[in-house]
Design a protein around this motif. Structure first.
Motif, PDB file in Angstrom:
ATOM      1  N   GLY A 155      49.971  27.913 -16.447  1.00  0.00           N
ATOM      2  CA  GLY A 155      48.539  27.840 -16.685  1.00  0.00           C
ATOM      3  C   GLY A 155      48.174  27.447 -18.097  1.00  0.00           C
ATOM      4  N   GLY A 156      49.189  27.185 -18.932  1.00  0.00           N
ATOM      5  CA  GLY A 156      48.891  26.758 -20.296  1.00  0.00           C
ATOM      6  C   GLY A 156      49.489  27.691 -21.340  1.00  0.00           C
ATOM      7  N   GLU A 157      49.585  27.197 -22.556  1.00  0.00           N
ATOM      8  CA  GLU A 157      50.192  27.944 -23.650  1.00  0.00           C
ATOM      9  C   GLU A 157      49.402  29.208 -23.966  1.00  0.00           C
ATOM     10  OE1 GLU A 157      52.126  26.543 -27.794  1.00  0.00           O
ATOM     11  OE2 GLU A 157      49.958  26.271 -27.690  1.00  0.00           O
ATOM     12  N   VAL A 158      50.132  30.291 -24.204  1.00  0.00           N
ATOM     13  CA  VAL A 158      49.535  31.561 -24.612  1.00  0.00           C
ATOM     14  C   VAL A 158      49.804  31.754 -26.097  1.00  0.00           C
ATOM     15  CG1 VAL A 158      49.705  34.072 -24.400  1.00  0.00           C
ATOM     16  CG2 VAL A 158      49.649  32.648 -22.341  1.00  0.00           C
ATOM     17  N   VAL A 159      48.774  32.185 -26.836  1.00  0.00           N
ATOM     18  CA  VAL A 159      48.888  32.370 -28.286  1.00  0.00           C
ATOM     19  C   VAL A 159      48.446  33.786 -28.640  1.00  0.00           C
ATOM     20  CG1 VAL A 159      48.206  31.530 -30.563  1.00  0.00           C
ATOM     21  CG2 VAL A 159      48.356  29.933 -28.634  1.00  0.00           C
ATOM     22  N   THR A 160      49.209  34.447 -29.503  1.00  0.00           N
ATOM     23  CA  THR A 160      48.819  35.748 -30.016  1.00  0.00           C
ATOM     24  C   THR A 160      49.296  35.855 -31.463  1.00  0.00           C
ATOM     25  OG1 THR A 160      48.862  38.146 -29.594  1.00  0.00           O
ATOM     26  CG2 THR A 160      50.900  36.933 -29.229  1.00  0.00           C
ATOM     27  N   SER A 161      49.055  36.983 -32.095  1.00  0.00           N
ATOM     28  CA  SER A 161      49.408  37.135 -33.505  1.00  0.00           C
ATOM     29  C   SER A 161      49.913  38.539 -33.790  1.00  0.00           C
ATOM     30  CB  SER A 161      48.193  36.847 -34.402  1.00  0.00           C
ATOM     31  OG  SER A 161      47.708  35.535 -34.187  1.00  0.00           O
ATOM     32  N   ASN A 162      50.934  38.615 -34.637  1.00  0.00           N
ATOM     33  CA  ASN A 162      51.464  39.882 -35.150  1.00  0.00           C
ATOM     34  C   ASN A 162      52.009  40.797 -34.062  1.00  0.00           C
ATOM     35  OD1 ASN A 162      50.785  39.132 -37.813  1.00  0.00           O
ATOM     36  ND2 ASN A 162      48.687  39.854 -37.501  1.00  0.00           N
ATOM     37  N   LEU A 184      46.707  46.241 -37.333  1.00  0.00           N
ATOM     38  CA  LEU A 184      45.959  45.157 -37.957  1.00  0.00           C
ATOM     39  C   LEU A 184      46.647  44.746 -39.256  1.00  0.00           C
ATOM     40  CD1 LEU A 184      42.322  46.525 -37.555  1.00  0.00           C
ATOM     41  CD2 LEU A 184      43.301  44.570 -36.340  1.00  0.00           C
ATOM     42  N   GLY A 185      46.446  43.489 -39.650  1.00  0.00           N
ATOM     43  CA  GLY A 185      47.002  43.035 -40.917  1.00  0.00           C
ATOM     44  C   GLY A 185      48.500  42.953 -40.934  1.00  0.00           C
ATOM     45  N   ALA A 186      49.142  42.697 -39.775  1.00  0.00           N
ATOM     46  CA  ALA A 186      50.601  42.634 -39.667  1.00  0.00           C
ATOM     47  C   ALA A 186      51.238  43.950 -40.087  1.00  0.00           C
ATOM     48  CB  ALA A 186      51.162  41.473 -40.482  1.00  0.00           C
ATOM     49  N   GLY A 187      50.718  45.037 -39.502  1.00  0.00           N
ATOM     50  CA  GLY A 187      51.314  46.346 -39.724  1.00  0.00           C
ATOM     51  C   GLY A 187      50.660  47.187 -40.790  1.00  0.00           C
ATOM     52  N   ILE A 188      49.521  46.754 -41.331  1.00  0.00           N
ATOM     53  CA  ILE A 188      48.886  47.491 -42.420  1.00  0.00           C
ATOM     54  C   ILE A 188      48.256  48.799 -41.925  1.00  0.00           C
ATOM     55  CG2 ILE A 188      46.984  47.458 -44.083  1.00  0.00           C
ATOM     56  CD1 ILE A 188      49.331  45.930 -45.058  1.00  0.00           C
ATOM     57  N   GLY A 216      37.235  51.855 -34.786  1.00  0.00           N
ATOM     58  CA  GLY A 216      36.730  51.673 -36.144  1.00  0.00           C
ATOM     59  C   GLY A 216      37.693  50.979 -37.078  1.00  0.00           C
ATOM     60  N   ALA A 217      38.921  50.701 -36.613  1.00  0.00           N
ATOM     61  CA  ALA A 217      39.922  50.101 -37.502  1.00  0.00           C
ATOM     62  C   ALA A 217      39.539  48.681 -37.906  1.00  0.00           C
ATOM     63  CB  ALA A 217      41.290  50.107 -36.823  1.00  0.00           C
ATOM     64  N   VAL A 218      39.003  47.906 -36.972  1.00  0.00           N
ATOM     65  CA  VAL A 218      38.645  46.519 -37.291  1.00  0.00           C
ATOM     66  C   VAL A 218      37.531  46.475 -38.326  1.00  0.00           C
ATOM     67  CG1 VAL A 218      37.799  44.336 -36.371  1.00  0.00           C
ATOM     68  CG2 VAL A 218      39.389  45.715 -35.022  1.00  0.00           C
TER      69      VAL A 218
END
Length: 347
Positions: free
Chosen positions: A150-157, A296-300, A306-308
């Motif tokens: 169904g197409g490329e999946v993208v995520t982060s961290n 969040l923040g690559a492990g910060i 409320g974290a965001v």
């Protein structure tokens, strides 16, 4: 203080068992954990750990022998020899210690190391393995699944991988040299801008692993962590399906409750961040499934209610030097609503 020292000294003299037990406990504590190479969770990691143990054992034997010879020189009696005898002995040490021993040692270590390196290479298999692309940024991780139906999946961290089967990781750097390293699964590999390196890893069973950038890449190098989770094939396929662009677009577009937050996002963040169905920014991490991530923040900071919002307000204090500009021009209430909306982006 003197009384405490006396008591500790008396205890040490009367019982060596307790200090020894504490020492052993401290040493063994380094053999576990989600980033310990001494706690392998895959065949590649076991091979690397075996090489480590072999090298440690060999180095220990060499140290003991060299120390023994060194101590022996202080105790041996002086022997008078002729120049010819001295040259003969010198030749033996040069040939034995300078040629035979190093050649034999290096050959033995290569016999262990070369096959291990060969197994880490993405050599052709009867059934092509799963491919996951990982791109290192200052200071976060971009993860792509090009083979998803169904197409490329993208995520982060975060990196989700199938357990019990080999996975080929294609890695590169977006800005400077980084290094991809999941200690419990295998060796590290450089992420070089303009070049794609490949490494094959496999997790024995479902588990969560710690990963880290292993190449100094700037001020926040130590704060560039990656959450890695191996799951069963069915769960992996379901995870990918939930993150198809069409599914995520519906999630972002049908939430009328957070319309003002979406408008604020499009005004201030859309040029840098992608949210499926709303924006296509690529400068910063993809936020399409942000609410499902562990941090969040690559492990910060841990992901919780409320974290965001806290990250949006204080990101330069939490991770100084990151490329996101300060948001002093945005009202606190707007940041709070934006953070609350982003936390709902959970497939």
């Amino acid at each position: 203080m003197r009384l405490i020292i006396q008591r500790l000294t008396k205890q040490r003299v009367n019982s060596l068992g307790t200090p020894l037990a504490l020492l052993v406990g401290l040493l063994l504590a380094g053999c576990a954990g989600d980033k310990s190479i001494l706690d392998p969770a895959g065949q590649a990691a076991r091979d690397v750990a075996m090489i480590w143990w072999v090298m440690l054992s060999f180095g220990t034997v060499v140290l003991v022998l060299v120390t023994a010879f060194w101590l022996y020189t202080f105790k041996r009696k002086e022997v008078v020899r002729t120049p010819a005898e001295e040259r003969k002995i010198a030749r033996r040490w040069i040939i034995g210690g300078g040629i035979v021993l190093p050649v034999a040692s290096i050959t033995a270590l290569l016999a262990f190391g070369v096959p291990t390196g060969q197994r880490l290479l993405p050599l052709p298999l009867a059934e092509p393995p799963e491919v996951i692309e990982v791109i290192g940024h200052q200071w976060w991780w971009e993860v792509r699944y090009p083979g998803a139906e169904g197409g490329e999946v993208v995520t982060s961290n975060q990196l989700i991988m199938p357990a019990g089967e080999p996975v080929d990781f294609h890695v590169t750097g977006a800005d400077v040299i980084h290094a991809f390293w999941v200690p419990r699964l295998g060796g590290k590999i450089d992420m070089i801008p303009g070049r794609v390196n490949k490494i094959r890893l496999e997790a024995d069973e479902p588990a969560v692993f710690g990963a880290q950038c292993a190449e100094f890449c700037g001020a926040q190098h130590a704060q560039m962590q990656l959450y890695v989770e191996a799951v069963g094939r069915d769960e992996y396929d379901a995870w990918l399906a939930a993150r198809q662009t069409e599914a995520l677009s519906s999630l972002a577009a049908n939430d009328q409750q957070h319309e003002p937050a979406r408008e604020a996002f499009m005004t201030h963040f859309a040029s840098c961040h992608r949210v499926a169905g709303l924006s296509s920014g690529e400068e910063g991490p993809d936020l399409s499934d942000l609410g499902s991530r562990s941090s969040l923040g690559a492990g910060i900071i841990a992901m919780k209610e409320g974290a965001v919002t806290h990250w949006l307000k204080h990101h330069q204090r939490l991770k100084p030097g990151n490329k996101m500009p300060p948001h002093d021009d945005i009202e606190t209430a707007t940041l709070a609503s934006l953070g609350a909306w982003l936390e709902t982006l959970t497939p």
